[in-house]
Design a protein around this motif. Structure first.
Motif, PDB file in Angstrom:
ATOM      1  N   SER A 110       0.905  -1.088  -0.170  1.00  8.14           N
ATOM      2  CA  SER A 110      -0.017   0.035   0.191  1.00  8.14           C
ATOM      3  C   SER A 110       0.997   1.357   0.028  1.00  8.14           C
ATOM      4  N   VAL A 111       0.273   2.362  -0.320  1.00  2.09           N
ATOM      5  CA  VAL A 111       0.800   3.691  -0.409  1.00  2.09           C
ATOM      6  C   VAL A 111      -0.118   4.224   0.677  1.00  2.09           C
ATOM      7  N   THR A 112       0.632   4.885   1.686  1.00  7.44           N
ATOM      8  CA  THR A 112      -0.043   5.266   2.801  1.00  7.44           C
ATOM      9  C   THR A 112       0.152   6.959   3.049  1.00  7.44           C
ATOM     10  N   ASP A 113       1.130   7.316   2.425  1.00  7.12           N
ATOM     11  CA  ASP A 113       1.652   8.937   2.524  1.00  7.12           C
ATOM     12  C   ASP A 113       1.745   9.254   1.176  1.00  7.12           C
ATOM     13  N   LEU A 114       0.684  10.000   0.620  1.00  7.60           N
ATOM     14  CA  LEU A 114       1.037  10.583  -0.863  1.00  7.60           C
ATOM     15  C   LEU A 114       2.130  11.516  -0.933  1.00  7.60           C
ATOM     16  N   ASN A 115       2.431  12.336   0.178  1.00  4.84           N
ATOM     17  CA  ASN A 115       3.347  13.424   0.073  1.00  4.84           C
ATOM     18  C   ASN A 115       4.852  12.437  -0.084  1.00  4.84           C
ATOM     19  N   SER A 116       5.046  11.640   0.744  1.00  3.01           N
ATOM     20  CA  SER A 116       6.406  10.762   0.730  1.00  3.01           C
ATOM     21  C   SER A 116       6.452  10.278  -0.466  1.00  3.01           C
ATOM     22  N   PHE A 117       5.440   9.379  -1.073  1.00  3.46           N
ATOM     23  CA  PHE A 117       5.700   8.623  -1.987  1.00  3.46           C
ATOM     24  C   PHE A 117       5.786   9.534  -3.581  1.00  3.46           C
ATOM     25  N   ILE A 173      -2.197   7.984   6.433  1.00  2.00           N
ATOM     26  CA  ILE A 173      -1.652   8.107   7.401  1.00  2.00           C
ATOM     27  C   ILE A 173      -1.884   9.541   8.248  1.00  2.00           C
ATOM     28  N   THR A 174      -2.459  10.466   7.509  1.00  2.51           N
ATOM     29  CA  THR A 174      -3.014  11.430   8.028  1.00  2.51           C
ATOM     30  C   THR A 174      -4.230  11.486   8.983  1.00  2.51           C
ATOM     31  N   SER A 175      -4.784  10.504   8.768  1.00  2.49           N
ATOM     32  CA  SER A 175      -6.087  10.258   9.497  1.00  2.49           C
ATOM     33  C   SER A 175      -6.040   9.057  10.101  1.00  2.49           C
ATOM     34  N   ALA A 176      -4.873   8.513  10.514  1.00  5.89           N
ATOM     35  CA  ALA A 176      -4.845   6.957  11.109  1.00  5.89           C
ATOM     36  C   ALA A 176      -5.140   7.104  12.406  1.00  5.89           C
ATOM     37  N   TYR A 183       2.083   0.909   9.563  1.00  5.30           N
ATOM     38  CA  TYR A 183       2.205   0.257  10.682  1.00  5.30           C
ATOM     39  C   TYR A 183       2.549   0.715  12.033  1.00  5.30           C
ATOM     40  N   LEU A 184       3.625   1.493  11.929  1.00  6.74           N
ATOM     41  CA  LEU A 184       4.269   2.138  13.229  1.00  6.74           C
ATOM     42  C   LEU A 184       3.238   3.242  13.445  1.00  6.74           C
ATOM     43  N   ALA A 185       2.565   4.018  12.608  1.00 10.58           N
ATOM     44  CA  ALA A 185       1.574   4.984  13.073  1.00 10.58           C
ATOM     45  C   ALA A 185       0.246   4.451  13.997  1.00 10.58           C
ATOM     46  N   LEU A 186      -0.239   3.134  13.386  1.00 11.10           N
ATOM     47  CA  LEU A 186      -1.213   2.615  14.024  1.00 11.10           C
ATOM     48  C   LEU A 186      -0.697   2.019  15.323  1.00 11.10           C
ATOM     49  N   ARG A 187       0.436   1.576  15.415  1.00  6.61           N
ATOM     50  CA  ARG A 187       0.844   0.890  16.651  1.00  6.61           C
ATOM     51  C   ARG A 187       1.055   1.844  17.950  1.00  6.61           C
ATOM     52  N   ARG A 188       1.676   3.123  17.261  1.00  5.41           N
ATOM     53  CA  ARG A 188       2.062   4.058  18.133  1.00  5.41           C
ATOM     54  C   ARG A 188       0.299   4.899  18.654  1.00  5.41           C
ATOM     55  N   LEU A 189      -0.393   4.575  17.675  1.00  6.07           N
ATOM     56  CA  LEU A 189      -1.802   5.119  18.391  1.00  6.07           C
ATOM     57  C   LEU A 189      -2.709   3.836  19.038  1.00  6.07           C
ATOM     58  N   GLY A 190      -2.086   2.872  19.305  1.00  6.46           N
ATOM     59  CA  GLY A 190      -2.761   1.624  20.026  1.00  6.46           C
ATOM     60  C   GLY A 190      -3.675   0.803  19.156  1.00  6.46           C
ATOM     61  N   LYS A 191      -3.859   0.920  17.918  1.00  3.32           N
ATOM     62  CA  LYS A 191      -4.712   0.505  16.841  1.00  3.32           C
ATOM     63  C   LYS A 191      -4.441  -1.025  16.802  1.00  3.32           C
ATOM     64  N   LYS A 192      -5.317  -1.859  16.481  1.00  2.63           N
ATOM     65  CA  LYS A 192      -5.020  -3.162  16.316  1.00  2.63           C
ATOM     66  C   LYS A 192      -4.922  -3.461  14.895  1.00  2.63           C
ATOM     67  N   ASN A 193      -3.404  -3.865  14.842  1.00  2.85           N
ATOM     68  CA  ASN A 193      -2.843  -4.271  13.317  1.00  2.85           C
ATOM     69  C   ASN A 193      -1.678  -4.979  13.464  1.00  2.85           C
ATOM     70  N   THR A 194      -1.340  -5.647  12.396  1.00  5.90           N
ATOM     71  CA  THR A 194      -0.254  -6.602  12.339  1.00  5.90           C
ATOM     72  C   THR A 194       0.295  -6.432  11.137  1.00  5.90           C
ATOM     73  N   MET A 195       1.544  -6.830  10.775  1.00  8.72           N
ATOM     74  CA  MET A 195       1.945  -6.706   9.564  1.00  8.72           C
ATOM     75  C   MET A 195       2.911  -8.096   9.011  1.00  8.72           C
ATOM     76  N   LEU A 196       2.795  -8.303   7.846  1.00  4.89           N
ATOM     77  CA  LEU A 196       3.597  -9.397   7.305  1.00  4.89           C
ATOM     78  C   LEU A 196       4.658  -8.891   6.077  1.00  4.89           C
ATOM     79  N   LEU A 197       5.920  -9.035   6.366  1.00  5.69           N
ATOM     80  CA  LEU A 197       7.051  -8.713   5.602  1.00  5.69           C
ATOM     81  C   LEU A 197       7.594  -9.960   4.961  1.00  5.69           C
ATOM     82  N   TYR A 198       7.586 -10.109   3.582  1.00  9.53           N
ATOM     83  CA  TYR A 198       8.201 -11.218   2.871  1.00  9.53           C
ATOM     84  C   TYR A 198       9.371 -10.923   2.329  1.00  9.53           C
TER      85      TYR A 198
END
Length: 440
Positions: free
Chosen positions: A306-313, A353-356, A383-398
């Protein structure tokens, strides 16, 4: 001298080439073919598909590109409008097929109906035709047809198909908040029981209603961790809504279309409105990551590459092309029109990411660590933004995987994990260890 614009296939509807004498250029609109004099002095309409909402395209060009590379530059295709042509036809209700066209008569059908028909060919006398046809519940088969006779089957693939239960497909019509007419494909669970309400998975990626009659072979070896027939065989509805993107608002407009389509299915009384999941990959992964910042409609979501930050992308490089990714934004898929300097609020408004902090939907992210199309750090950021906010999420890196998963072992692993994730959130199955540990 003014700026010179090349007329290429990426133009609104394209041009298949020129008349044989180069005096007319052939142009497509949404439905029809037109021949226009090179000096603009006159034009003529070659087909009349708009009245019946049938789109016609020339089927027997030498190749599917509008121009061929030769030593002296670009050479366009030529079409002899004095001879018989074969046209591919697609209707808004899902019908497809092929027609004959002559300049002195209306189009005549060769084959046209509620199936997906392609791979059209014919013999030297243009009187024997061969094509492939399929439906969601009909495996691809090869058919022959003489000019005025009945079609004959000469090869049927996947004979084992008929030993298994299978779902059905239905074209769904709905409108977004701007009252734009949209379509989507709804796949029913195998062994559907109208007395039950089922969980549903919504897959997002631009326009998908053309999948209505596509046969989808169920397989765990999938590049994006999603197969409609795997999920319909396990008791899910699967919905593929069309999305129309608004210039400057790709995320906002995607949310509008997807929510409207999903609510249309809920209104039909087929699904459990508390057990609906969302999934997408690449641009669909972006849409998924953004949509869950705008609505609590979905019980869970899966976003891949996913693209999650249009500015940085905007300021990254796509190493698969060697070009900065900013080319995607002004006129291509993102349709942002302006740069981040000209429309900073638009880029922020449409960045997940702006509205995470708005996210309440448990999210599974996945990406390949060698993705050269979408920087995999985009998933890391979210992933880091959601974890910092205490949101339920996990990530798979292949490791050693790119934009899509190509290693068969990893393909099956991803497919298994996506099923386990949806099984936990949408079917109340017991969580596997990686699910429960990942969301702690």
């Amino acid at each position: 001298m003014g700026k010179v614009y090349k007329l290429v296939a990426e133009s609104p509807y394209g041009n298949p080439g020129w008349n044989l004498d180069d005096k007319e250029i052939i142009i497509y609109d949404q439905y029809d073919l037109w021949a226009i004099k090179a000096d603009g002095s006159s034009f003529r309409r070659l087909t009349h598909g708009r009245e019946s909402k049938i789109s016609y395209r020339i089927a027997d060009l030498p190749n599917k590109n509008t121009a061929n590379l030769i030593y002296d530059g670009l050479q366009s295709n030529t079409v002899d409008l004095e001879k018989e042509l074969f046209l591919r036809a697609e209707a808004g209700d899902g019908k497809t097929g092929y027609f004959k066209w002559k300049s002195d008569s209306d189009v005549k059908p060769i084959v046209f109906g509620d199936r997906y028909t392609d791979e059209f060919s014919y013999n030297s006398k243009k009187r024997n035709f061969f094509y492939r046809e399929q439906e969601f519940g009909l495996p691809p088969r090869l058919v022959s047809k003489e000019d005025s006779s009945e079609a004959k089957l000469f090869f049927q693939s996947n004979p084992q198909h008929y030993n298994y239960n299978w779902g059905t497909s239905e074209l769904i019509e709905f409108q977004n908040s701007k009252r734009q007419d949209l379509k989507g494909v709804l796949f029913y669970p195998a062994n559907y029981d109208p007395k039950k309400k089922y969980p549903m998975i919504v897959h997002v990626y631009e326009l998908q209603s053309k999948e209505l009659h596509r046969y989808i072979n169920p397989t765990y070896y999938n590049e994006i961790g999603f197969s409609p027939t795997i999920f319909t065989s396990k008791g899910y509805f699967v919905f593929l809504p069309d999305i129309i993107h608004e210039n400057g608002n790709p995320g906002i407009s995607a949310t509008d279309c997807v929510v409207a389509g999903t609510r249309r299915i809920i209104d039909l009384g087929l699904v459990n409105s508390n057990k609906i999941g969302l999934i997408g990959h690449s641009f669909g992964g972006y849409e998924t990551a953004f949509i869950i910042t705008q609505t609590e409609l979905f019980a869970t979501a899966v976003a891949g590459a996913s693209v999650t930050d249009l500015n940085s992308f905007y300021f990254t490089v796509g190493w698969n092309t060697g070009r900065p990714d900013m080319w995607r934004f002004q006129s291509e898929q993102w349709k942002m029109v302006n740069t981040p300097f000209e429309d900073p609020l638009g880029y922020q408004r449409n960045s997940p990411i702006t509205s995470a902090d708005n996210v309440t939907t448990p999210l599974l992210l996945w990406t390949g660590k060698e993705d050269q199309q979408v920087d995999w750090h985009q998933s890391i950021e979210y992933y880091l933004a959601l974890r910092r906010l205490g949101k339920k999420n996990t990530m798979l890196l292949y490791p050693k995987e790119g934009h899509s998963i190509l290693n068969p072992t990893n393909q099956k692993d991803l497919m298994d994990r996506v099923q386990q994730w949806f099984g936990f959130y949408l079917k109340d199955e017991l969580p596997t260890a990686w699910v429960s540990q990942g969301i702690e």
